[in-house]
Motif scaffolding. Structure first.
Motif, PDB file in Angstrom:
ATOM      1  N   MET A   1       1.058  -1.306  -0.317  1.00 34.37           N
ATOM      2  CA  MET A   1       0.098   0.531  -0.138  1.00 34.37           C
ATOM      3  C   MET A   1       1.099   1.073   0.209  1.00 34.37           C
ATOM      4  SD  MET A   1      -3.149   0.986   0.106  1.00 34.37           S
ATOM      5  CE  MET A   1      -4.455   2.160   0.371  1.00 34.37           C
ATOM      6  N   ARG A   2       2.049   1.139   0.597  1.00 34.63           N
ATOM      7  CA  ARG A   2       2.544   2.489   0.967  1.00 34.63           C
ATOM      8  C   ARG A   2       4.154   2.659  -0.306  1.00 34.63           C
ATOM      9  NH1 ARG A   2       8.227   4.224   2.196  1.00 34.63           N
ATOM     10  NH2 ARG A   2       7.775   6.168   3.077  1.00 34.63           N
ATOM     11  N   LEU A   5       1.344   4.879  -2.476  1.00 37.79           N
ATOM     12  CA  LEU A   5       0.391   6.334  -1.529  1.00 37.79           C
ATOM     13  C   LEU A   5       1.818   7.055  -2.105  1.00 37.79           C
ATOM     14  CD1 LEU A   5      -0.966   5.424   1.472  1.00 37.79           C
ATOM     15  CD2 LEU A   5      -2.013   6.335  -1.080  1.00 37.79           C
ATOM     16  N   THR A  10       0.287   7.553  -8.625  1.00 38.75           N
ATOM     17  CA  THR A  10      -0.295   7.143  -7.743  1.00 38.75           C
ATOM     18  C   THR A  10      -1.045   8.953  -7.846  1.00 38.75           C
ATOM     19  OG1 THR A  10       0.200   6.018  -7.111  1.00 38.75           O
ATOM     20  CG2 THR A  10      -2.220   7.246  -5.682  1.00 38.75           C
ATOM     21  N   LEU A  69      -1.930   5.039   7.483  1.00 43.17           N
ATOM     22  CA  LEU A  69      -1.746   5.685   6.475  1.00 43.17           C
ATOM     23  C   LEU A  69      -1.012   6.446   5.965  1.00 43.17           C
ATOM     24  CD1 LEU A  69      -4.383   3.987   4.166  1.00 43.17           C
ATOM     25  CD2 LEU A  69      -1.811   2.947   4.517  1.00 43.17           C
TER      26      LEU A  69
END
Ligand code: HEM
Length: 214
Positions: A1-2, A5, A10, A69
């Motif tokens: 996920m990191r 991001l 993105t 996050l």
């Protein structure tokens, strides 16, 4: 996920997503698909998107904390600037077709109609935030002062909700829905502020008084 991001792609994708409502409006203008009252259509669409982007921006901090996050912060400035972009369009749809770019008539209207006064306040508050949204301004103002100034986004969102609530004539469900979202985000922020203050409060040590009677 990191890795998703922090990817520059993105950010590009989010930027393009934020442009979709604008693209749709341009498309409708070109195709002449703005309904029976084009000005009203544009005012409503841009007003709605302003409020939505303000709410998206306000969601970033709670989402960073709740879902662990921290990299979501990379999108906050962009979302806030899109709120400003849509409110500028919204304001133009008012200043142009409604007021024929006549500033003195606009001031009279701002003073006369409470829903315009409150909307105008929400707009004016966003201007210094948009100007000082760069890293250079954070350095110049200092983190604390910059943060204080940028808390005005809550006031702007509340003003936007009141503005919307006052202008609808009968069905208040939509402004109430936006109002509930802003209230939840504000309460969450106040809650986290109070709990941080409490955990930072100096520990009071009570020294037992020495009794004269032993
Ligand atoms: C933060 C600032 C603002 C927000 C969030 C906002 C939001 C909205 C929303 C959500 C609507 C209704 C959309 C719908 O019916 O679905 C609206 C309508 C409207 N807004 Fe704003 N607005 C803002 C600032 C302003 C300003 C500065 C002006 C003009 C000075 C303005 C003038 C209007 C007008 C004329 C309408 C349409 C009213 C009608 O249909 O009778 N707004 N706005």
């Amino acid at each position: 996920m990191r890795s998703l991001l922090i990817s520059k792609w993105t950010k590009v994708a989010v930027f393009l997503l934020c442009l979709i409502p604008f693209g749709e409006l341009v498309w409708r203008i070109i195709k002449g698909e703005l309904g029976a009252n084009p000005v009203e259509f544009l005012q409503h669409a841009t007003g709605d998107w302003t409020l939505r982007f303000l709410i998206f921006t306000l969601c970033i901090t709670p989402f960073r904390k709740l879902f662990k996050l921290p990299d979501l912060i990379r999108f906050r400035r962009m979302l806030g600037l899109f709120a400003f972009f849509y409110v500028c369009l919204h304001f133009l749809t008012y200043l142009g077709p409604d007021q024929s770019f006549d500033l003195s008539s606009m001031w009279k209207d701002v003073a006369k109609r409470p829903f315009i006064t409150v909307g105008f306040l929400g707009f004016v508050l966003l201007i210094p935030m948009a100007i000082t949204s760069t890293a250079g301004w954070i350095r110049r103002l200092g983190g604390k002062r910059w943060q204080m100034l940028h808390r005005a986004i809550y006031v702007s969102a509340v003003a936007g909700v009141i503005h919307f609530y006052w202008l609808v004539k009968s069905d208040v469900r939509k402004p109430l829905f936006y109002g509930a979202l802003v209230a939840i985000l504000l309460l969450w922020r106040l809650g986290s502020w109070f709990s941080r203050r409490r955990s930072q409060a100096p520990v009071r040590v009570t020294v037992p008084s020495v009794s004269m009677n032993g």
